[in-house]
Design a protein around this motif. Structure first.
Motif, PDB file in Angstrom:
ATOM      1  N   ARG A 273       0.830  -1.206   0.000  1.00  0.00           N
ATOM      2  CA  ARG A 273       0.000   0.000   0.000  1.00  0.00           C
ATOM      3  C   ARG A 273       0.863   1.254   0.000  1.00  0.00           C
ATOM      4  N   ALA A 274       1.939   1.235   0.798  1.00  0.00           N
ATOM      5  CA  ALA A 274       2.800   2.417   0.855  1.00  0.00           C
ATOM      6  C   ALA A 274       3.424   2.684  -0.510  1.00  0.00           C
ATOM      7  N   THR A 275       3.880   1.624  -1.168  1.00  0.00           N
ATOM      8  CA  THR A 275       4.508   1.814  -2.477  1.00  0.00           C
ATOM      9  C   THR A 275       3.514   2.388  -3.470  1.00  0.00           C
ATOM     10  N   LEU A 276       2.320   1.819  -3.479  1.00  0.00           N
ATOM     11  CA  LEU A 276       1.323   2.296  -4.444  1.00  0.00           C
ATOM     12  C   LEU A 276       0.964   3.753  -4.164  1.00  0.00           C
ATOM     13  N   LEU A 277       0.845   4.059  -2.905  1.00  0.00           N
ATOM     14  CA  LEU A 277       0.523   5.434  -2.526  1.00  0.00           C
ATOM     15  C   LEU A 277       1.575   6.398  -3.079  1.00  0.00           C
ATOM     16  N   ALA A 278       2.842   5.984  -2.943  1.00  0.00           N
ATOM     17  CA  ALA A 278       3.925   6.831  -3.453  1.00  0.00           C
ATOM     18  C   ALA A 278       3.811   6.984  -4.966  1.00  0.00           C
ATOM     19  N   MET A 279       3.353   5.922  -5.629  1.00  0.00           N
ATOM     20  CA  MET A 279       3.272   5.975  -7.091  1.00  0.00           C
ATOM     21  C   MET A 279       2.194   6.934  -7.581  1.00  0.00           C
ATOM     22  N   LEU A 280       1.268   7.310  -6.722  1.00  0.00           N
ATOM     23  CA  LEU A 280       0.230   8.255  -7.142  1.00  0.00           C
ATOM     24  C   LEU A 280       0.824   9.569  -7.611  1.00  0.00           C
ATOM     25  N   GLY A 281       2.055   9.861  -7.124  1.00  0.00           N
ATOM     26  CA  GLY A 281       2.685  11.113  -7.483  1.00  0.00           C
ATOM     27  C   GLY A 281       3.189  11.139  -8.916  1.00  0.00           C
TER      28      GLY A 281
END
Ligand SMILES: C[S@@+](CC[C@H](N)C(=O)[O-])C[C@H]1O[C@@H](n2cnc3c(N)ncnc32)[C@H](O)[C@@H]1O
Lengths: 279, 670
Positions: free
Chosen positions: B521-529
């Protein structure tokens, strides 16, 4: 089964109708679903609403519409289907045009030509009728929505059911066998036929096309919504010159619609003549 | 100028203003009697929407104008459950015609709540009325009407047909004996058989089986085949069935029952009532018409071995296999020498079908392995599947060899079968196809085995293949890597998010969603950028993970995202479903883009609970049919008494999809 509510189906089928004119009767969702499922899988989408959103908004939606046209159209066709139309053209219409054709070619449009059997059948029949010998020329434009079918049409190589209404002698004469059961149409029947991709439901349809003496639009309008049907017929009225003819499939008719065409009877069939005025 | 539907509907629309209500209603009634069907269709929709059943009922009694009456009936039917009460009262109207039309409408609406009203009509003396009531009871599948229908059937020759049909439609076992009394001697014997088929009880078998071979009842054979087929659905082997089998085998002449069964089994499709409406529908009927299936069931249950090839060859079709296989296994046929003979039948479809129908253990490993060399592909694939059923390590070398087959279907079947063997057997067989330089197709097949059956000692090789040059190989390796526990495999999946091939990226994303967990989840969240084409999938993935912490970043992104991402954000927020996302969705109901409003409404409708009636009311009165439909869907899901008035309004919606959704919701009401 694809997960979808009645509203999802309506949104999608309305979109297909708006885009291609194609009308999907209710209750045929299962069939449509079977055709769409591979697309949803390929795009990693898990329900129809997501697919609808894709088609409405995704940057790759145009590619997807093209992909769709290969799946949702019925492309059934064969050589010399509804041959009375070809008889009417060679036996009645061309002779009636007479002298006019000495100065310019006969222009025909095969609208929704699928894999080309229809325009090629006409080309064979016009050649057989001796037009060339009489010094007459003709050009057949043929268009369809499905790019795969058009590819087949350009290759002009056919097999099996395409010949269900073709006698052996005609096949031997007009085609060359290229593999067991596969036949390629001879060049002399191909050169007058030009294929192009077109969406007959597009709002800009026909812009820049020429004027036609004859339009064949057979066995497509049955899949069209009433509104798309009317729009296309009105457009045909602009594309056919006055006195020209329109032929529809046997299950399609202009009965009970007010159009710029008048029905004309030919042996075993009927066509529609573009009136001199109106439309 | 003629009145086109568009013209009329625009007039009606203009008149739908409340101030002009009486004028509007009069126009609707007038249009219901219009000579043009297209105009009437529009008027029917408006009448259903705007007129109370009480205002339509007088048209129903209008003897003089059948057109108007039928249009009024159609409008009442379209009002559905909304009209049931008012129309139900009319089944006791002194005018029998009015009562009869009322029954027709109730049948068309189909809500079982109308049963008491139909019982009133069934008890009246007028024949036409009772007939209409019986038909309607069938359409409602009204179990409470069964006793009345039975007595009608027994006492009224005129009404037998209607009663028999209705009893078949209802499908209640209480009707079995009374229906059997009509077979074979009465003029409704064939309809009675059809009703017995639909009821599908085993009770009639003892009486029906002997009729099939009786010459004097040859005319009834097709309905008999269909009925027996229906009754065999849950039947067990019996002496009567075997006796029938012997009798059928005894006589194969042109007029014999055996011949008829054979014809039904070989025919493409036989049932006139199952004629496909369009060429496309044919696929749906591949599972066989009713009489073909009936004949098949008889051939299996009665052990008519001479018919088995005809039947079993159809088991190569998935639709047929779905019902043949369980039936054949229940009756234990074909078996022994008969099965062996079918396995060397000249028709490859018979051989392949037999492999699907007969349990693999009964055929045995050596026989199955021999069939792996069959000349026909469909037989080899069926044999591979059967070998898989054995799950026997001794078959491993043969399966391993097929993983390298040139035929895709064989590779896939061999991979499926191998995945069922033990670790050492799998490891031994996959070494070669996974080795450097093995053909790509074989390596992909081997990786597909490991996706279903991880073998620890091959983990390193799988992780190495994730870096293969071919995207197809990388995807297959990723899928196998995803079942390897621990962080090296997860790292590989994370790294693949940046693969140069978009399809590999999306694959990795999907696999990571399957893993879940805070790191993903943390990785995907970062990818939103990162605004690239993958972000669309990342948003979807966060939604599927129900990642609450992503709600706020998704909302922020919404402001600048393109439309396709915005729509995905709303779907993701629906899945996350916390109070905050709801609030956001509610704000989007006033967004300027229609698809955004719709997606928001969809989300809110999915999340709505008992406290959200005000919201549902807002959706139900929207001018956008999609929102109204969402309201109906939510009310159907919630099944609250407070939702009923909304549904009774939506059930008369001008947009048929909304009306249908509301009707389905009402039918599910407690
Ligand atoms: C059943 S085929 C008819 C072929 C041929 N005219 C005949 O009668 O045999 C219908 C064709 O209509 C085409 N079609 C459907 N919608 C279309 C559209 N909106 N524009 C152009 N072609 C369309 C399909 O791709 C398909 O090839």
């Amino acid at each position: 089964m694809i997960e979808a509510s009645g509203a999802d189906w309506k949104l999608l089928t309305d979109l297909l109708q708006e885009r291609f004119g194609l009308h999907y009767a209710e209750g045929r969702e299962e069939i449509l679903a079977a055709r769409l499922r591979p697309r949803l899988e390929a795009l990693h989408l898990d329900d129809l609403r997501a697919y609808y959103h894709f088609l409405r908004a995704h940057p790759a939606r145009e590619e997807e519409f093209t992909e769709l046209t290969r799946r949702i159209t019925n492309n059934e066709t064969y050589f010399f289907r509804e041959p009375a139309h070809f008889d009417a053209i060679t036996g009645h219409i061309v002779p009636a045009f007479g002298g006019e054709l000495r100065h310019r070619p006969l222009k025909v449009l095969s609208a929704a030509c699928s894999s080309g059997e229809e325009p090629y059948s006409l080309s064979i029949r016009l050649t057989d009728a001796g037009l060339e010998l009489a010094g007459l020329r003709w050009e057949i434009d043929a268009c369809d929505l499905n790019p795969l079918r058009l590819e087949t049409a350009r290759q002009a190589t056919y097999e099996g059911l395409a010949f269900r209404a073709t006698d052996d002698a005609t096949r031997e004469r007009c085609f060359r066998q290229v593999a067991p059961g596969r036949w390629e149409l001879r060049e002399r029947y191909r050169r007058q036929v030009k294929f192009f991709l077109a969406n007959l439901a597009a709002p800009t349809l026909g812009v820049g096309w020429g004027a036609y003496d004859i339009i064949l639009c057979r066995n497509m309008l049955i899949y069209f919504s009433a509104a798309a049907f009317d729009r296309l017929i009105a457009r045909f009225a602009q594309l056919i010159r006055p006195g020209g003819f329109l032929f529809l499939g046997h299950a399609e008719s202009l009965f009970d619609r007010s159009t710029a065409f008048a029905p004309v009877e030919f042996p075993h069939t009927m066509g529609y003549r573009r009136l001199e005025t109106g439309g | 100028m003629t009145r086109t539907p568009a013209f009329l509907s625009s007039r009606l629309e203009a008149l739908s203003h409340p101030a002009e209500r009486s004028l509007r209603d009069a126009l609707i009634i007038e249009a219901l009697g219009d000579p043009s069907p297209a105009v009437r269709d529009v008027a029917v929709a408006w009448a259903a929407r705007c007129l109370e059943p009480g205002e339509l009922l007088p048209c129903m009694a209008d003897d003089a104008d059948a057109v108007l009456r039928n249009a009024a009936l159609a409008a009442l039917e379209r009002q559905g459950p909304y009209a049931v009460e008012a129309v139900g009262r009319l089944t006791s109207d002194p005018d029998p015609d009015v009562a009869m039309f009322a029954c027709q409408v109730l049948g068309g609406i189909g809500s079982v709540e109308a049963t008491p009203a139909l019982l009133v009509a069934l008890a009246r003396p007028e024949v036409n009325l009772r007939q209409a009531a019986a038909e309607a009871a069938g359409r409602l599948r009204a179990r409470d009407a069964v006793p009345a229908l039975i007595s009608l059937m027994e006492r009224e020759p005129w009404l037998q047909l209607a009663a028999v049909d209705a009893l078949g439609a209802i499908g209640d076992e209480r009707a079995v004996e009374p229906l059997l009394a009509l077979v074979p001697g009465s003029f409704v014997a064939a309809p009675a058989l059809d009703a017995l088929r639909r009821i599908g009880s085993t009770a009639p078998l003892a009486r029906l089986l002997p009729l099939l071979t009786a010459r004097e009842h040859a005319a009834l054979r097709v309905p008999l085949i269909r009925a027996i087929g229906g009754c065999l659905r849950d039947a067990a082997p019996s002496a009567e069935l075997l006796a029938l089998g012997r009798e059928l085998e005894g006589e194969h002449g042109t007029d014999s029952a055996w011949r008829l069964l054979a014809d039904r089994l070989s025919g493409e499709d036989d049932d006139p009532d199952a004629t496909p409406a369009a060429p496309d529908d044919r696929a749906r009927l591949r599972g066989g018409g009713i009489s073909a299936r009936g004949a098949g069931a008889i051939a299996l249950a009665a052990g008519v071995a001479s018919l088995h090839p005809l039947l079993i060859r159809r088991a190569t079709d998935a639709d047929w296999a779905a019902w043949i296989v369980p039936l054949a296994r229940r009756f234990g046929v074909p078996a022994g020498a008969a099965a062996t003979a079918l396995l060397s039948h000249g028709d490859p479809e018979v051989r392949a079908g037999t492999l699907r129908v007969v349990p693999a253990a009964a055929i045995g490993a050596s026989r199955l392995l021999a069939l792996l060399a069959d000349a026909d592909e469909i037989v080899r694939v069926a044999a591979l599947d059967a070998v898989g059923e054995l799950a026997d390590d001794a078959t491993a070398p043969a399966l391993g060899e097929r993983v390298g087959s040139a035929v895709a279907a064989e590779r896939a079947a061999a991979a499926r079968a191998l995945a069922r063997l033990s670790d050492p057997a799998v490891a031994a067989e996959l070494a070669a196809p996974l080795a450097e330089g093995a053909p790509e197709a074989a390596t992909i097949a081997a990786l597909s085995v490991l996706r279903h059956h991880r073998v620890a000692q091959l983990d390193d090789r799988v992780l190495a293949l994730v870096r293969a040059p071919s995207p197809a190989l990388r995807r297959a390796a990723l899928r196998a890597a995803a079942v390897i526990p621990g962080s090296p495999a997860e790292v590989v999946l994370f790294r693949a998010l940046a693969d140069r091939d978009a399809a590999v990226q999306v694959e990795a994303l999907e696999l990571l969603v399957g893993h879940g967990g805070p790191r993903v989840r943390a990785t995907l969240l970062a990818m939103l950028g990162v605004a690239d084409s993958l972000r669309y999938h990342v948003i979807r993935a966060l939604g599927r993970l129900g990642a609450v912490e992503s709600a706020a970043p998704l909302e922020t992104l919404f402001g600048t995202a393109p439309l396709h991402e915005q729509l995905e954000i709303l779907t993701a927020l629906e899945r996350i479903g916390n109070a905050r996302s709801r609030e956001f969705l509610a704000e989007c109901l006033t967004h300027s883009h229609v698809e955004i409003r719709r997606a928001a409404a969809q989300g809110l409708a999915s999340l709505a609970g008992a406290d959200d009636m005000a919201l549902l009311h807002q959706l139900a009165t929207s001018s956008d049919w999609v929102l109204r439909s969402e309201a109906a869907r939510a009310c159907g899901r919630l099944q609250l008494p407070a939702g009923r008035p909304l549904l009774l309004d939506l059930v008369r919606d001008l947009e048929p999809v909304v009306a249908r959704t509301a009707r389905a919701a009402l039918a599910g009401s407690p």
